[in-house]
Write a protein that holds these residues in place. Structure first.
Motif, PDB file in Angstrom:
ATOM      1  N   ALA A  62       0.816  -1.216   0.000  1.00  0.00           N
ATOM      2  CA  ALA A  62       0.000   0.000   0.000  1.00  0.00           C
ATOM      3  C   ALA A  62       0.850   1.267   0.000  1.00  0.00           C
ATOM      4  O   ALA A  62       0.320   2.372  -0.110  1.00  0.00           O
ATOM      5  CB  ALA A  62      -0.915   0.015   1.235  1.00  0.00           C
ATOM      6  N   GLY A  63       2.168   1.128   0.096  1.00  0.00           N
ATOM      7  CA  GLY A  63       3.037   2.285   0.241  1.00  0.00           C
ATOM      8  C   GLY A  63       3.333   2.981  -1.072  1.00  0.00           C
ATOM      9  O   GLY A  63       3.110   2.444  -2.160  1.00  0.00           O
ATOM     10  N   GLU A  64       3.861   4.192  -0.975  1.00  0.00           N
ATOM     11  CA  GLU A  64       4.187   4.999  -2.143  1.00  0.00           C
ATOM     12  C   GLU A  64       5.684   5.026  -2.423  1.00  0.00           C
ATOM     13  O   GLU A  64       6.121   5.687  -3.379  1.00  0.00           O
ATOM     14  CB  GLU A  64       3.666   6.424  -1.950  1.00  0.00           C
ATOM     15  CG  GLU A  64       2.133   6.476  -1.863  1.00  0.00           C
ATOM     16  CD  GLU A  64       1.611   7.894  -1.737  1.00  0.00           C
ATOM     17  OE1 GLU A  64       2.438   8.833  -1.670  1.00  0.00           O
ATOM     18  OE2 GLU A  64       0.379   8.059  -1.709  1.00  0.00           O
ATOM     19  N   THR A  65       6.479   4.347  -1.603  1.00  0.00           N
ATOM     20  CA  THR A  65       7.910   4.218  -1.850  1.00  0.00           C
ATOM     21  C   THR A  65       8.267   2.736  -1.804  1.00  0.00           C
ATOM     22  O   THR A  65       7.476   1.907  -1.373  1.00  0.00           O
ATOM     23  CB  THR A  65       8.731   4.976  -0.786  1.00  0.00           C
ATOM     24  OG1 THR A  65       8.431   4.423   0.506  1.00  0.00           O
ATOM     25  CG2 THR A  65       8.411   6.461  -0.793  1.00  0.00           C
ATOM     26  N   PHE A  66       9.473   2.427  -2.241  1.00  0.00           N
ATOM     27  CA  PHE A  66       9.871   1.018  -2.231  1.00  0.00           C
ATOM     28  C   PHE A  66      10.078   0.541  -0.791  1.00  0.00           C
ATOM     29  O   PHE A  66      10.341   1.328   0.126  1.00  0.00           O
ATOM     30  CB  PHE A  66      11.141   0.824  -3.062  1.00  0.00           C
ATOM     31  CG  PHE A  66      12.424   1.141  -2.338  1.00  0.00           C
ATOM     32  CD1 PHE A  66      13.091   0.159  -1.607  1.00  0.00           C
ATOM     33  CD2 PHE A  66      12.983   2.412  -2.403  1.00  0.00           C
ATOM     34  CE1 PHE A  66      14.270   0.434  -0.940  1.00  0.00           C
ATOM     35  CE2 PHE A  66      14.169   2.700  -1.749  1.00  0.00           C
ATOM     36  CZ  PHE A  66      14.813   1.719  -1.007  1.00  0.00           C
ATOM     37  N   GLY A  67       9.952  -0.758  -0.618  1.00  0.00           N
ATOM     38  CA  GLY A  67      10.155  -1.339   0.700  1.00  0.00           C
ATOM     39  C   GLY A  67      10.865  -2.674   0.586  1.00  0.00           C
ATOM     40  O   GLY A  67      10.730  -3.379  -0.427  1.00  0.00           O
ATOM     41  N   VAL A  68      11.628  -3.014   1.610  1.00  0.00           N
ATOM     42  CA  VAL A  68      12.334  -4.297   1.657  1.00  0.00           C
ATOM     43  C   VAL A  68      11.846  -5.056   2.888  1.00  0.00           C
ATOM     44  O   VAL A  68      11.937  -4.567   4.021  1.00  0.00           O
ATOM     45  CB  VAL A  68      13.858  -4.097   1.735  1.00  0.00           C
ATOM     46  CG1 VAL A  68      14.565  -5.451   1.904  1.00  0.00           C
ATOM     47  CG2 VAL A  68      14.367  -3.390   0.486  1.00  0.00           C
ATOM     48  N   ILE A  69      11.316  -6.259   2.651  1.00  0.00           N
ATOM     49  CA  ILE A  69      10.883  -7.140   3.738  1.00  0.00           C
ATOM     50  C   ILE A  69      11.887  -8.279   3.827  1.00  0.00           C
ATOM     51  O   ILE A  69      11.988  -9.103   2.907  1.00  0.00           O
ATOM     52  CB  ILE A  69       9.474  -7.700   3.487  1.00  0.00           C
ATOM     53  CG1 ILE A  69       8.467  -6.568   3.278  1.00  0.00           C
ATOM     54  CG2 ILE A  69       9.044  -8.597   4.641  1.00  0.00           C
ATOM     55  CD1 ILE A  69       7.094  -7.045   2.841  1.00  0.00           C
ATOM     56  N   ALA A  70      12.658  -8.319   4.893  1.00  0.00           N
ATOM     57  CA  ALA A  70      13.641  -9.378   5.094  1.00  0.00           C
ATOM     58  C   ALA A  70      13.000 -10.490   5.917  1.00  0.00           C
ATOM     59  O   ALA A  70      12.646 -10.283   7.080  1.00  0.00           O
ATOM     60  CB  ALA A  70      14.871  -8.829   5.803  1.00  0.00           C
ATOM     61  N   VAL A  71      12.813 -11.642   5.283  1.00  0.00           N
ATOM     62  CA  VAL A  71      12.157 -12.773   5.927  1.00  0.00           C
ATOM     63  C   VAL A  71      13.230 -13.736   6.424  1.00  0.00           C
ATOM     64  O   VAL A  71      14.030 -14.256   5.639  1.00  0.00           O
ATOM     65  CB  VAL A  71      11.221 -13.494   4.933  1.00  0.00           C
ATOM     66  CG1 VAL A  71      10.465 -14.612   5.640  1.00  0.00           C
ATOM     67  CG2 VAL A  71      10.250 -12.509   4.296  1.00  0.00           C
ATOM     68  N   GLN A  72      13.252 -13.961   7.710  1.00  0.00           N
ATOM     69  CA  GLN A  72      14.257 -14.837   8.304  1.00  0.00           C
ATOM     70  C   GLN A  72      13.790 -16.287   8.186  1.00  0.00           C
ATOM     71  O   GLN A  72      12.822 -16.696   8.820  1.00  0.00           O
ATOM     72  CB  GLN A  72      14.479 -14.466   9.778  1.00  0.00           C
ATOM     73  CG  GLN A  72      14.729 -12.977  10.025  1.00  0.00           C
ATOM     74  CD  GLN A  72      15.910 -12.438   9.240  1.00  0.00           C
ATOM     75  OE1 GLN A  72      16.970 -13.064   9.188  1.00  0.00           O
ATOM     76  NE2 GLN A  72      15.741 -11.279   8.618  1.00  0.00           N
ATOM     77  N   VAL A  73      14.441 -17.045   7.324  1.00  0.00           N
ATOM     78  CA  VAL A  73      14.104 -18.459   7.125  1.00  0.00           C
ATOM     79  C   VAL A  73      15.377 -19.280   7.250  1.00  0.00           C
ATOM     80  O   VAL A  73      16.489 -18.774   7.045  1.00  0.00           O
ATOM     81  CB  VAL A  73      13.445 -18.716   5.758  1.00  0.00           C
ATOM     82  CG1 VAL A  73      12.094 -18.025   5.657  1.00  0.00           C
ATOM     83  CG2 VAL A  73      14.352 -18.287   4.614  1.00  0.00           C
ATOM     84  N   GLY A  74      15.207 -20.550   7.534  1.00  0.00           N
ATOM     85  CA  GLY A  74      16.353 -21.433   7.634  1.00  0.00           C
ATOM     86  C   GLY A  74      16.639 -22.114   6.310  1.00  0.00           C
ATOM     87  O   GLY A  74      15.720 -22.480   5.564  1.00  0.00           O
ATOM     88  N   GLU A  75      17.901 -22.300   5.999  1.00  0.00           N
ATOM     89  CA  GLU A  75      18.309 -22.997   4.780  1.00  0.00           C
ATOM     90  C   GLU A  75      17.712 -24.401   4.711  1.00  0.00           C
ATOM     91  O   GLU A  75      17.413 -24.920   3.628  1.00  0.00           O
ATOM     92  CB  GLU A  75      19.837 -23.047   4.761  1.00  0.00           C
ATOM     93  CG  GLU A  75      20.448 -23.781   3.601  1.00  0.00           C
ATOM     94  CD  GLU A  75      21.944 -23.947   3.783  1.00  0.00           C
ATOM     95  OE1 GLU A  75      22.431 -25.063   3.549  1.00  0.00           O
ATOM     96  OE2 GLU A  75      22.617 -22.967   4.178  1.00  0.00           O
ATOM     97  N   GLU A  76      17.493 -25.004   5.875  1.00  0.00           N
ATOM     98  CA  GLU A  76      16.971 -26.377   5.897  1.00  0.00           C
ATOM     99  C   GLU A  76      15.566 -26.482   5.316  1.00  0.00           C
ATOM    100  O   GLU A  76      15.118 -27.575   4.944  1.00  0.00           O
ATOM    101  CB  GLU A  76      16.974 -26.924   7.327  1.00  0.00           C
ATOM    102  CG  GLU A  76      16.057 -26.193   8.309  1.00  0.00           C
ATOM    103  CD  GLU A  76      16.670 -24.934   8.909  1.00  0.00           C
ATOM    104  OE1 GLU A  76      16.009 -24.303   9.749  1.00  0.00           O
ATOM    105  OE2 GLU A  76      17.817 -24.588   8.539  1.00  0.00           O
ATOM    106  N   GLY A  77      14.864 -25.359   5.207  1.00  0.00           N
ATOM    107  CA  GLY A  77      13.518 -25.388   4.642  1.00  0.00           C
ATOM    108  C   GLY A  77      13.471 -25.791   3.184  1.00  0.00           C
ATOM    109  O   GLY A  77      12.405 -26.151   2.672  1.00  0.00           O
TER     110      GLY A  77
END
Length: 539
Positions: free
Chosen positions: A519-534
């Motif tokens: 919904a934003g008017e500027t760019f955004g970065v969402i860093a999702v913390q996941v494990g490599e084992e997934g």
């Protein structure tokens, strides 16, 4: 005075070009000026390779050729990876490069190399723009770039020539006539023979690819599949041609051994295979010779595809949708002889990629993303383990809802492709799905998003590794080496670039961050913390 550069820019504009990407140098400043005067927006990227990928993405999404502008020498050399991507992704791209003026070429050596020779393996043609013939040369380049199989074309323009008055008549700049193959006659003998084969085949199969998506053949493909009773496999780039909830849809194939374990037995059992706009450049080696020796393999598309992945018994040339419409004419709808096998395969594929229903890993991330995305969103996905899983899991709602580098498989295309999507469809959301390795390679383009006011959402799966390569090392029994990444704070990086950032580690937090970002008017970065084992055993 109309400069030669003005003629170049006006000709591009007349052919529908509205964006050019690149990083200027002294040899192309006149061209950049001319582009702006002609109404072509020049976007300053942070790397020429990203500029080539973004330009080619605009070309694919709009149908008009993309344009990359580079200076000579290192500018062009930096773009080689992106130009190679356009070549293997069959994307229309015009590469405009500066070159030293002819008067000093025999003496001057600084930053000089044979630019046409450098690009020769990657482009469909290389020409130099001269006064008096600039319009004709640009028109020729555009026609070549947009003729199947589409790809990049290179044009050199010296600064002295760019600034010179164009001696050509001040005639109106006009696009070249549109060239298209005629629709086939429904009583064509080749069509009639293939229609008879379709009508009598017991185990027909359709493998549909990128050209079918680009041709707008989704409706014709589904209607033909239903009439023929033929299940449909698509490549990753052709996802969206058929709703994967359709009983004849077998999902996408490309890089997943788990999908291949289900799909290849069906392919080997087929007695008739229709390769519809299909180029096996997207496929892994498991798709070498996937069809039985007694199967009849037909290629449908504008031009024969250059490959040695499997034999082709016949090529039916023509625009994909009209050919399919003509083939379906007179066919009585039927289920074919494999309804039970198709249903079983669909169930096996659904189970193969369902993933764990508890915990927070890549499967949960992509389920949450799919639920949050509006129907008009476009997702650009980077290369890596996440791309394979997303391409298998997500039911794209339309062709080109999911865009990627699937032939070249370079790292770093997700942000440039999402940028292209936002430019091609300004009112629709664009998301870049990327791994931490890819983001650190393409991080400078966050500055492009900021400066160009492009509100792209960047979803980075932060597993602190090059997960796909780590998996390959483990499968080969090799020591882990060269795949570990440190813990960069990407949310802070996003804010440092002038955007917004979130660090998330649960479905609820991801859902909230996606709502705010989209919904934003500027760019955004969402860093999702996941494990490599997934990713282990996931695809």
């Amino acid at each position: 005075m109309r400069r030669v550069a003005d003629t170049v820019a006006l000709t591009l504009h007349a052919h529908g070009v509205r964006h050019a990407f690149g990083m200027p140098g002294g040899e192309v400043v006149t061209l950049v000026d001319a582009l702006g005067a002609a109404g072509v927006r020049f976007l300053l990227v942070r790397g020429e390779s990203a500029g080539a990928i973004a330009a080619a993405g605009v070309g694919v999404l709009t149908g008009t050729p993309g344009v990359l502008v580079t200076t000579l020498g290192p500018g062009l050399a930096n773009a080689v990876n992106g130009i190679a991507d356009a070549a293997q992704e069959r994307a229309p791209l015009v590469v405009l490069t500066g070159v030293v003026d002819r008067e000093i070429r025999g003496r001057y050596t600084h930053q000089i190399l044979d630019q046409a020779a450098l690009l020769r393996p990657l482009v469909k043609g290389s020409f130099e723009i001269e006064p008096g013939s600039a319009q004709a040369t640009v028109r020729r380049a555009i026609a070549l770039a947009t003729t199947a199989p589409m790809g990049p074309v290179h044009l050199d323009l010296a600064p002295g020539i760019a600034a010179r008055a164009d001696p050509a008549p001040e005639a109106a700049i006009a696009p070249a006539p549109t060239r298209a193959l005629p629709a086939p006659a429904r009583d064509d003998p080749a069509l009639a023979a293939l229609r008879e084969r379709v009508a009598t085949a017991e185990r027909p199969l359709i493998v549909a690819g990128f050209e079918a998506a680009r041709a707008g053949a989704a409706g014709a493909l589904v209607a033909f599949a239903e009439a023929a009773g033929a299940p449909v496999v698509t490549t990753y780039k052709a996802k969206g041609l058929i709703d994967e909830a359709h009983p004849l849809a077998l999902g996408a194939a490309g890089l997943s051994p788990r999908a291949d374990a289900v799909l290849l037995p069906l392919a080997r059992a087929a007695d008739l295979v229709l390769c519809v706009g299909y180029d096996p450049i997207e496929m892994r080696p498991g798709w070498l010779d996937p069809f039985a020796e007694d199967a009849h393999v037909v290629e449908i598309g504008e031009a024969p595809v250059d490959h040695g992945m499997h034999r082709v018994d016949a090529h039916l040339p023509g625009p994909v949708a009209p050919v399919l419409d003509a083939l379906a004419d007179g066919l009585a709808p039927r289920r074919g002889g494999r309804a039970e096998a198709i249903a079983s395969a669909r169930a096996a594929l659904a189970g193969a990629f369902a993933g764990p229903q508890d915990g927070f890993g890549p499967h949960a991330v992509f389920r949450t993303l799919a639920a949050a995305l509006p129907a008009d969103a476009t997702v650009g996905v980077d290369s890596g383990a996440h791309r394979i899983l997303l391409s298998q899991m997500w039911n794209a709602p339309r062709p080109f809802a999911l865009i990627q580098s699937a032939g070249w498989c370079t790292m770093g295309p997700a942000i440039p492709l999402a940028m292209a999507a936002r430019l091609a469809r300004p009112q629709a959301p664009a998301v870049a799905v990327i791994g931490d390795g890819g983001l650190e390679m393409a991080m400078g383009e966050l500055g492009t998003l900021r400066d160009e006011g492009l509100p792209v959402t960047v979803l980075v799966l932060q597993d602190r590794s090059l997960a796909l390569i780590a998996l390959k090392q483990a499968q080969a029994g090799l020591a882990r080496a060269g795949v570990g990444l440190g813990a960069t704070d990407y949310a802070a990086v996003a804010r440092a670039f002038g955007g917004r950032g979130w660090n998330v580690g649960s479905e609820g937090a991801l859902r909230a961050a996606l709502g705010e970002a989209l919904a934003g008017e500027t760019f955004g970065v969402i860093a999702v913390q996941v494990g490599e084992e997934g990713y282990r055993g996931a695809f």
